[in-house]
Design a protein around this motif. Structure first.
Motif, PDB file in Angstrom:
ATOM      1  N   ALA A  34     -12.564  -0.432  64.974  1.00  0.00           N
ATOM      2  CA  ALA A  34     -13.341   0.586  65.680  1.00  0.00           C
ATOM      3  C   ALA A  34     -13.432   1.796  64.776  1.00  0.00           C
ATOM      4  O   ALA A  34     -12.431   2.246  64.208  1.00  0.00           O
ATOM      5  CB  ALA A  34     -12.691   0.948  67.006  1.00  0.00           C
ATOM      6  N   SER A  35     -14.635   2.335  64.654  1.00  0.00           N
ATOM      7  CA  SER A  35     -14.914   3.449  63.754  1.00  0.00           C
ATOM      8  C   SER A  35     -15.737   4.487  64.500  1.00  0.00           C
ATOM      9  O   SER A  35     -16.643   4.136  65.269  1.00  0.00           O
ATOM     10  CB  SER A  35     -15.685   2.946  62.532  1.00  0.00           C
ATOM     11  OG  SER A  35     -16.190   4.008  61.742  1.00  0.00           O
ATOM     12  N   PRO A  36     -15.470   5.783  64.303  1.00  0.00           N
ATOM     13  CA  PRO A  36     -16.269   6.821  64.977  1.00  0.00           C
ATOM     14  C   PRO A  36     -17.657   6.963  64.358  1.00  0.00           C
ATOM     15  O   PRO A  36     -17.959   6.369  63.322  1.00  0.00           O
ATOM     16  CB  PRO A  36     -15.436   8.089  64.778  1.00  0.00           C
ATOM     17  CG  PRO A  36     -14.650   7.840  63.539  1.00  0.00           C
ATOM     18  CD  PRO A  36     -14.367   6.362  63.513  1.00  0.00           C
ATOM     19  N   HIS A  37     -18.491   7.795  64.997  1.00  0.00           N
ATOM     20  CA  HIS A  37     -19.875   7.904  64.518  1.00  0.00           C
ATOM     21  C   HIS A  37     -20.402   9.333  64.552  1.00  0.00           C
ATOM     22  O   HIS A  37     -21.590   9.576  64.802  1.00  0.00           O
ATOM     23  CB  HIS A  37     -20.803   6.981  65.326  1.00  0.00           C
ATOM     24  CG  HIS A  37     -20.736   7.139  66.816  1.00  0.00           C
ATOM     25  ND1 HIS A  37     -20.318   6.112  67.651  1.00  0.00           N
ATOM     26  CD2 HIS A  37     -21.023   8.180  67.636  1.00  0.00           C
ATOM     27  CE1 HIS A  37     -20.360   6.518  68.898  1.00  0.00           C
ATOM     28  NE2 HIS A  37     -20.804   7.782  68.914  1.00  0.00           N
ATOM     29  N   ALA A  38     -19.549  10.287  64.270  1.00  0.00           N
ATOM     30  CA  ALA A  38     -20.004  11.677  64.201  1.00  0.00           C
ATOM     31  C   ALA A  38     -20.464  11.997  62.773  1.00  0.00           C
ATOM     32  O   ALA A  38     -20.501  11.130  61.897  1.00  0.00           O
ATOM     33  CB  ALA A  38     -18.879  12.618  64.621  1.00  0.00           C
ATOM     34  N   SER A  47     -13.369   7.139  59.671  1.00  0.00           N
ATOM     35  CA  SER A  47     -14.121   5.898  59.450  1.00  0.00           C
ATOM     36  C   SER A  47     -13.641   5.175  58.200  1.00  0.00           C
ATOM     37  O   SER A  47     -13.542   3.941  58.173  1.00  0.00           O
ATOM     38  CB  SER A  47     -15.612   6.188  59.342  1.00  0.00           C
ATOM     39  OG  SER A  47     -16.146   6.595  60.586  1.00  0.00           O
ATOM     40  N   ALA A  48     -13.354   5.918  57.138  1.00  0.00           N
ATOM     41  CA  ALA A  48     -12.856   5.292  55.909  1.00  0.00           C
ATOM     42  C   ALA A  48     -11.518   4.609  56.153  1.00  0.00           C
ATOM     43  O   ALA A  48     -11.250   3.524  55.608  1.00  0.00           O
ATOM     44  CB  ALA A  48     -12.738   6.329  54.796  1.00  0.00           C
ATOM     45  N   HIS A  49     -10.652   5.212  56.964  1.00  0.00           N
ATOM     46  CA  HIS A  49      -9.396   4.548  57.330  1.00  0.00           C
ATOM     47  C   HIS A  49      -9.684   3.221  58.028  1.00  0.00           C
ATOM     48  O   HIS A  49      -9.017   2.210  57.769  1.00  0.00           O
ATOM     49  CB  HIS A  49      -8.573   5.437  58.259  1.00  0.00           C
ATOM     50  CG  HIS A  49      -7.932   6.613  57.590  1.00  0.00           C
ATOM     51  ND1 HIS A  49      -7.224   6.516  56.411  1.00  0.00           N
ATOM     52  CD2 HIS A  49      -7.871   7.920  57.962  1.00  0.00           C
ATOM     53  CE1 HIS A  49      -6.758   7.714  56.078  1.00  0.00           C
ATOM     54  NE2 HIS A  49      -7.146   8.580  56.989  1.00  0.00           N
ATOM     55  N   ASN A 161     -18.042 -15.940  56.815  1.00  0.00           N
ATOM     56  CA  ASN A 161     -17.056 -15.005  57.344  1.00  0.00           C
ATOM     57  C   ASN A 161     -17.743 -13.885  58.114  1.00  0.00           C
ATOM     58  O   ASN A 161     -18.771 -13.360  57.688  1.00  0.00           O
ATOM     59  CB  ASN A 161     -16.228 -14.399  56.218  1.00  0.00           C
ATOM     60  CG  ASN A 161     -15.244 -15.386  55.639  1.00  0.00           C
ATOM     61  OD1 ASN A 161     -14.758 -16.272  56.339  1.00  0.00           O
ATOM     62  ND2 ASN A 161     -14.929 -15.242  54.360  1.00  0.00           N
ATOM     63  N   VAL A 162     -17.142 -13.504  59.222  1.00  0.00           N
ATOM     64  CA  VAL A 162     -17.685 -12.443  60.072  1.00  0.00           C
ATOM     65  C   VAL A 162     -16.578 -11.451  60.405  1.00  0.00           C
ATOM     66  O   VAL A 162     -15.432 -11.833  60.661  1.00  0.00           O
ATOM     67  CB  VAL A 162     -18.270 -13.032  61.378  1.00  0.00           C
ATOM     68  CG1 VAL A 162     -18.650 -11.927  62.350  1.00  0.00           C
ATOM     69  CG2 VAL A 162     -19.495 -13.896  61.076  1.00  0.00           C
ATOM     70  N   ARG A 163     -16.911 -10.164  60.385  1.00  0.00           N
ATOM     71  CA  ARG A 163     -16.042  -9.108  60.890  1.00  0.00           C
ATOM     72  C   ARG A 163     -16.853  -8.310  61.912  1.00  0.00           C
ATOM     73  O   ARG A 163     -18.072  -8.234  61.818  1.00  0.00           O
ATOM     74  CB  ARG A 163     -15.565  -8.179  59.765  1.00  0.00           C
ATOM     75  CG  ARG A 163     -14.768  -8.876  58.667  1.00  0.00           C
ATOM     76  CD  ARG A 163     -13.415  -9.351  59.145  1.00  0.00           C
ATOM     77  NE  ARG A 163     -12.650  -9.941  58.050  1.00  0.00           N
ATOM     78  CZ  ARG A 163     -12.685 -11.222  57.697  1.00  0.00           C
ATOM     79  NH1 ARG A 163     -13.501 -12.059  58.374  1.00  0.00           N
ATOM     80  NH2 ARG A 163     -11.954 -11.670  56.708  1.00  0.00           N
ATOM     81  N   ILE A 164     -16.174  -7.720  62.871  1.00  0.00           N
ATOM     82  CA  ILE A 164     -16.867  -6.970  63.924  1.00  0.00           C
ATOM     83  C   ILE A 164     -16.461  -5.502  63.846  1.00  0.00           C
ATOM     84  O   ILE A 164     -15.278  -5.174  63.715  1.00  0.00           O
ATOM     85  CB  ILE A 164     -16.565  -7.541  65.318  1.00  0.00           C
ATOM     86  CG1 ILE A 164     -16.925  -9.033  65.377  1.00  0.00           C
ATOM     87  CG2 ILE A 164     -17.346  -6.767  66.389  1.00  0.00           C
ATOM     88  CD1 ILE A 164     -16.646  -9.692  66.712  1.00  0.00           C
ATOM     89  N   VAL A 165     -17.455  -4.639  63.928  1.00  0.00           N
ATOM     90  CA  VAL A 165     -17.243  -3.191  63.919  1.00  0.00           C
ATOM     91  C   VAL A 165     -17.745  -2.618  65.239  1.00  0.00           C
ATOM     92  O   VAL A 165     -18.928  -2.759  65.565  1.00  0.00           O
ATOM     93  CB  VAL A 165     -17.988  -2.514  62.759  1.00  0.00           C
ATOM     94  CG1 VAL A 165     -17.778  -1.000  62.799  1.00  0.00           C
ATOM     95  CG2 VAL A 165     -17.541  -3.082  61.412  1.00  0.00           C
ATOM     96  N   ALA A 166     -16.848  -2.005  65.998  1.00  0.00           N
ATOM     97  CA  ALA A 166     -17.240  -1.297  67.216  1.00  0.00           C
ATOM     98  C   ALA A 166     -17.324   0.184  66.906  1.00  0.00           C
ATOM     99  O   ALA A 166     -16.441   0.758  66.274  1.00  0.00           O
ATOM    100  CB  ALA A 166     -16.218  -1.543  68.324  1.00  0.00           C
ATOM    101  N   SER A 167     -18.406   0.809  67.341  1.00  0.00           N
ATOM    102  CA  SER A 167     -18.651   2.218  67.046  1.00  0.00           C
ATOM    103  C   SER A 167     -18.379   3.058  68.287  1.00  0.00           C
ATOM    104  O   SER A 167     -18.992   2.848  69.332  1.00  0.00           O
ATOM    105  CB  SER A 167     -20.106   2.391  66.598  1.00  0.00           C
ATOM    106  OG  SER A 167     -20.387   3.725  66.295  1.00  0.00           O
ATOM    107  N   ALA A 252     -10.944   7.969  66.486  1.00  0.00           N
ATOM    108  CA  ALA A 252      -9.859   7.010  66.218  1.00  0.00           C
ATOM    109  C   ALA A 252     -10.345   5.902  65.301  1.00  0.00           C
ATOM    110  O   ALA A 252     -11.482   5.442  65.418  1.00  0.00           O
ATOM    111  CB  ALA A 252      -9.328   6.418  67.516  1.00  0.00           C
ATOM    112  N   ALA A 253      -9.460   5.485  64.398  1.00  0.00           N
ATOM    113  CA  ALA A 253      -9.676   4.272  63.608  1.00  0.00           C
ATOM    114  C   ALA A 253      -8.730   3.209  64.141  1.00  0.00           C
ATOM    115  O   ALA A 253      -7.513   3.413  64.181  1.00  0.00           O
ATOM    116  CB  ALA A 253      -9.391   4.546  62.127  1.00  0.00           C
TER     117      ALA A 253
END
Length: 257
Positions: A34-38, A47-49, A161-167, A252-253
């Protein structure tokens, strides 16, 4: 969003991303994050973390799930996404397998930062990766179940291969001490991937997180492929950049393994 949420100049953007990843905690190979989006000056380091929890050089496909802030129904993008540092291709094969409506007009008209701000991080750290960008609304448990089942079915028959990113950002425009207390309380429910408890805490404490649905959908989609825990990598607020600790947004990361 280039020139607003992050620099439009490729040299400036590259320098900013260089700085973020030099300071990022890296290691492991999370199944999802999970990565923020500000704006990057506020949440870019967080987000880098998050992206640092995925092994550098990943060249598969990122499924991005972001909330629709303007209420557009759940849809997926079918075209490449551009950034100041180069384009990121869309995995049209996986888009077709997932089977959600393709609506790039809604993506563009919605001006949806929850998805776009993630793309330069992917282009910078994973230049050979592709994306599938999903804009999600509503964020009900029923919709989480529908979206996660579509992703599970598509990934099950996929040979890459797949990875999932929730924003998601967390608490909005509350004092910093309240934001941290509330946000860590709801995040704690995710440590053993308990989506129902996560939702209960958000509702009972009226937490103003904006991407709780994408986080829940990511977790539900990853459970069938062995995910067992969610770790908090980093937490911060906008106050640490703005100096205003009375009206902050929480970031939060998270890493799911």
């Amino acid at each position: 969003m280039a020139g607003m949420f992050y620099p439009a100049d490729p040299v400036q953007l590259t320098h900013m991303l260089d700085t973020f990843f030099r300071s990022a905690r890296t290691g492991g190979d999370a199944k999802g994050i999970a990565s923020p989006h500000a704006g990057y000056i506020y949440s870019g380091q967080t987000s880098a973390h998050a992206f640092g929890a995925i092994k550098e050089g990943f060249d598969g496909t990122f499924i991005l799930i972001g909330p629709s802030h303007r209420g557009f129904p759940t849809c997926v993008s079918g075209i490449p996404w551009d950034t100041p540092i180069g384009p990121v291709k869309t995995d049209t094969d996986l888009v077709a397998r997932i089977g959600l409506p393709v609506d790039d007009q809604a993506m563009a008209f919605g001006n949806e930062n929850s998805l776009e701000v993630q793309i330069p991080f992917i282009r910078y750290r994973f230049p050979d990766a592709a994306i599938v960008a999903i804009m999600m609304s509503p964020q009900t448990l029923q919709e989480i179940g529908r979206v996660s089942r579509l992703i599970i079915g598509a990934v099950h028959e996929y040979d890459k291969n797949v990875r999932i990113v929730a924003s998601s950002d967390f608490s909005h425009y509350v004092p910093a001490d309240k934001a941290q207390k509330d946000d860590l309380f709801v995040i704690e429910a995710l440590k053993d991937l308990n989506v129902q408890e996560f939702y209960n805490r958000i509702q009972e404490h009226r937490i103003s997180a904006c991407g709780y649905g994408p986080i829940a959908a990511m977790i539900e989609a990853l459970k069938p492929i062995g995910a067992t825990r969610c770790d908090l990598i980093s937490y911060t607020t906008s106050g640490e950049s703005s100096g205003d600790f009375q009206q902050v947004v929480g970031y939060a990361a998270l890493a799911v393994n």
